[in-house]
Design a protein around this motif. Structure first.
Motif, PDB file in Angstrom:
ATOM      1  N   SER A  58       8.395  56.221  17.609  1.00  0.00           N
ATOM      2  CA  SER A  58       9.177  57.462  17.749  1.00  0.00           C
ATOM      3  C   SER A  58       9.750  57.950  16.417  1.00  0.00           C
ATOM      4  O   SER A  58      10.248  59.077  16.333  1.00  0.00           O
ATOM      5  CB  SER A  58      10.332  57.242  18.733  1.00  0.00           C
ATOM      6  N   ARG A 105       6.355  61.683  13.030  1.00  0.00           N
ATOM      7  CA  ARG A 105       5.874  62.876  13.743  1.00  0.00           C
ATOM      8  C   ARG A 105       4.652  62.585  14.608  1.00  0.00           C
ATOM      9  O   ARG A 105       4.580  63.003  15.768  1.00  0.00           O
ATOM     10  CB  ARG A 105       5.551  63.970  12.721  1.00  0.00           C
ATOM     11  N   CYS A 124       5.627  60.733  17.719  1.00  0.00           N
ATOM     12  CA  CYS A 124       6.275  61.624  18.693  1.00  0.00           C
ATOM     13  C   CYS A 124       5.236  62.473  19.425  1.00  0.00           C
ATOM     14  O   CYS A 124       5.316  62.658  20.641  1.00  0.00           O
ATOM     15  CB  CYS A 124       7.280  62.536  17.990  1.00  0.00           C
ATOM     16  N   ARG A 125       4.275  62.993  18.663  1.00  0.00           N
ATOM     17  CA  ARG A 125       3.235  63.836  19.282  1.00  0.00           C
ATOM     18  C   ARG A 125       2.412  63.006  20.277  1.00  0.00           C
ATOM     19  O   ARG A 125       2.003  63.507  21.329  1.00  0.00           O
ATOM     20  CB  ARG A 125       2.300  64.413  18.208  1.00  0.00           C
ATOM     21  N   GLN A 148       4.400  62.464  23.397  1.00  0.00           N
ATOM     22  CA  GLN A 148       4.501  63.720  24.144  1.00  0.00           C
ATOM     23  C   GLN A 148       3.428  63.791  25.232  1.00  0.00           C
ATOM     24  O   GLN A 148       3.636  64.396  26.288  1.00  0.00           O
ATOM     25  CB  GLN A 148       4.364  64.905  23.180  1.00  0.00           C
ATOM     26  N   ASN A 157      15.361  59.807  18.451  1.00  0.00           N
ATOM     27  CA  ASN A 157      14.255  60.222  17.588  1.00  0.00           C
ATOM     28  C   ASN A 157      13.381  61.275  18.267  1.00  0.00           C
ATOM     29  O   ASN A 157      12.988  62.276  17.655  1.00  0.00           O
ATOM     30  CB  ASN A 157      13.383  59.019  17.210  1.00  0.00           C
ATOM     31  N   ASP A 171      12.720  65.947  17.705  1.00  0.00           N
ATOM     32  CA  ASP A 171      11.461  66.682  17.556  1.00  0.00           C
ATOM     33  C   ASP A 171      11.430  67.797  18.596  1.00  0.00           C
ATOM     34  O   ASP A 171      11.419  67.544  19.802  1.00  0.00           O
ATOM     35  CB  ASP A 171      10.284  65.726  17.757  1.00  0.00           C
ATOM     36  N   GLU A 172      11.390  69.031  18.134  1.00  0.00           N
ATOM     37  CA  GLU A 172      11.481  70.180  19.045  1.00  0.00           C
ATOM     38  C   GLU A 172      10.375  70.175  20.101  1.00  0.00           C
ATOM     39  O   GLU A 172      10.588  70.585  21.235  1.00  0.00           O
ATOM     40  CB  GLU A 172      11.415  71.479  18.232  1.00  0.00           C
ATOM     41  N   THR A 173       9.188  69.684  19.736  1.00  0.00           N
ATOM     42  CA  THR A 173       8.079  69.692  20.694  1.00  0.00           C
ATOM     43  C   THR A 173       8.300  68.714  21.846  1.00  0.00           C
ATOM     44  O   THR A 173       7.590  68.763  22.855  1.00  0.00           O
ATOM     45  CB  THR A 173       6.744  69.346  19.999  1.00  0.00           C
TER      46      THR A 173
END
Length: 404
Positions: A58, A61, A64-65, A68, A98, A102-104
């Motif tokens: 996490s 980037r 995180c993606r 998601q 974390n 991340d906005e996404t």
């Protein structure tokens, strides 16, 4: 699984190490394997290795993606926040912080029907040791208007009123295990919404008056900044400017005092100032955080948007404080904001049909030019900031200019 506990843990450690040394994400089979470790029934040592790995994932980037696309992992993290192991719960909350940064990830997190209710339930618990982390997650999720609305809607569904949040924020030691300073930025984010500003500005509730002392709360920059951000957002509602500047609230000294220094003013200048700003001591210090100083000035600028606001600020001799502040300020972006305020304070009054600056309609071609000017100004400010941070480079550039 038919592995004994020792081999399971050993396998997990080796597998995680191999994965961390590669750039590829998990295959579907590997993802299911890892997910099987993220349960309340899994052995603590194995589960700890798994949550530690998710925490590392996490923190970047790409990780995180990847997460998601794996809602089951998010659901498992939420479930494991109830684990008996403090270390595992801590890893889960850190991972959620974390991810929420991340906005996404905002929509995937909010879509989990258990997530926001769990956060608010634990936030209200005066003995919950991870309440600060919850404040941070909620602050991250409420940064943008769309998800801020979702956070506010979840509060209402849980029958949690803004009054309750303000009470917790203003009650020193509500939770003896944590500080809850991040409730300040959360309030600031929530006041993006008109309904939240309406609550804060309700003349019968005295919410603003309760928040004002925190503009000088020395124990936490986060709490100070959150309150000042809240006040700034509320000042966009120009209909309340006269009330905010009146004796009923008296907002001006709370905005000006952090910007005032020890400089000696004339008797005439002192007499025009609010009483709290007259004849300040020689050891008077200004707000140390440049971003907070900028927010304070922006809030005062908003109060100059109406004619009554400009009249009161000029009568209160705000210019004298800002003149000395501008001479003292070293940060280019803060000084530039101060200059804008000074221009309003010493400038002529606008035309009768332009007295309320927040309601003036700007022609499209003029707006384009203003944006262009603002971009150039920002570029120059960034250059000035770089010169301040790199004095040797600045001197070399100055030398080149003189040689030319």
């Amino acid at each position: 699984m038919n592995c004994n506990p020792v081999s399971t843990l050993g396998f997990l450690k080796i597998w995680i190490t191999i994965f961390l040394l590669t750039t590829n994400m998990l295959s579907e089979v590997e993802a299911k394997e890892l997910l099987s470790f993220l349960t309340l029934d899994t052995r603590p040592d194995v589960k700890g290795q798994a949550t530690e790995y998710i925490l590392g994932l996490s923190g970047n980037r790409d990780g995180c993606r990847y997460l998601q696309t794996k809602p089951d992992f998010l659901k498992s993290l939420v479930t494991l926040t109830t684990d008996p192991s403090i270390a595992i719960v801590k890893d889960c909350y850190h991972s959620l912080i974390n991810l929420s940064a991340d906005e996404t990830m905002h929509q995937p997190l909010i879509k989990d029907s258990d997530f926001l209710p769990m956060l608010f339930k634990n936030l209200l618990d005066p003995e919950f040791m991870f309440a600060d982390r919850i404040c941070t997650i909620l602050t991250n999720l409420s940064r943008h208007v769309k998800t801020c609305k979702e956070v506010f809607k979840a509060m209402q569904k849980q029958e949690i009123g803004l009054a309750q949040i303000v009470d917790i924020f203003c009650t020193e030691g509500y939770n003896k295990q944590v500080s809850l300073h991040y409730l300040g930025p959360l309030l600031s984010n929530l006041t993006q919404l008109p309904e939240t500003r309406h609550f804060v500005l309700d003349k019968e509730r005295c919410v603003v008056q309760r928040l004002l002392p925190y503009t000088q709360y020395q124990a936490s920059t986060i709490r100070r900044g959150g309150v000042i951000g809240t006040l700034r957002n509320c000042c966009f509602d120009h209909a309340h400017h006269e009330w905010l500047l009146s004796d009923a609230v008296d907002i001006l000294p709370f905005l000006l005092l952090p910007l005032a220094g020890p400089e000696e003013l004339s008797d005439e200048e002192n007499e025009g100032l609010p009483v709290d700003l007259q004849y300040l001591p020689e050891d008077k210090e200004r707000e140390e955080d440049p971003d907070i100083r900028k927010m304070l000035i922006e809030t005062i600028i908003l109060l100059t948007a109406t004619k009554v606001g400009r009249q009161i600020l000029k009568a209160k001799n705000v210019y004298a404080i800002m003149r000395e502040f501008h001479n003292w300020e070293k940060e280019p972006h803060v000084a530039a904001t101060c200059e804008k305020l000074i221009q309003v304070l010493i400038g002529d009054e606008p035309e009768p049909d332009m007295e309320n600056l927040l309601e003036v309609e700007i022609p499209e071609d003029v707006e384009v030019k203003l944006k262009d000017m603002d971009a150039k100004e920002q570029e120059q400010l960034e250059k000035d900031q770089e010169d301040l941070l790199n004095p040797d480079k600045s001197q070399q550039c100055a030398g080149i200019v003189r040689m030319m």
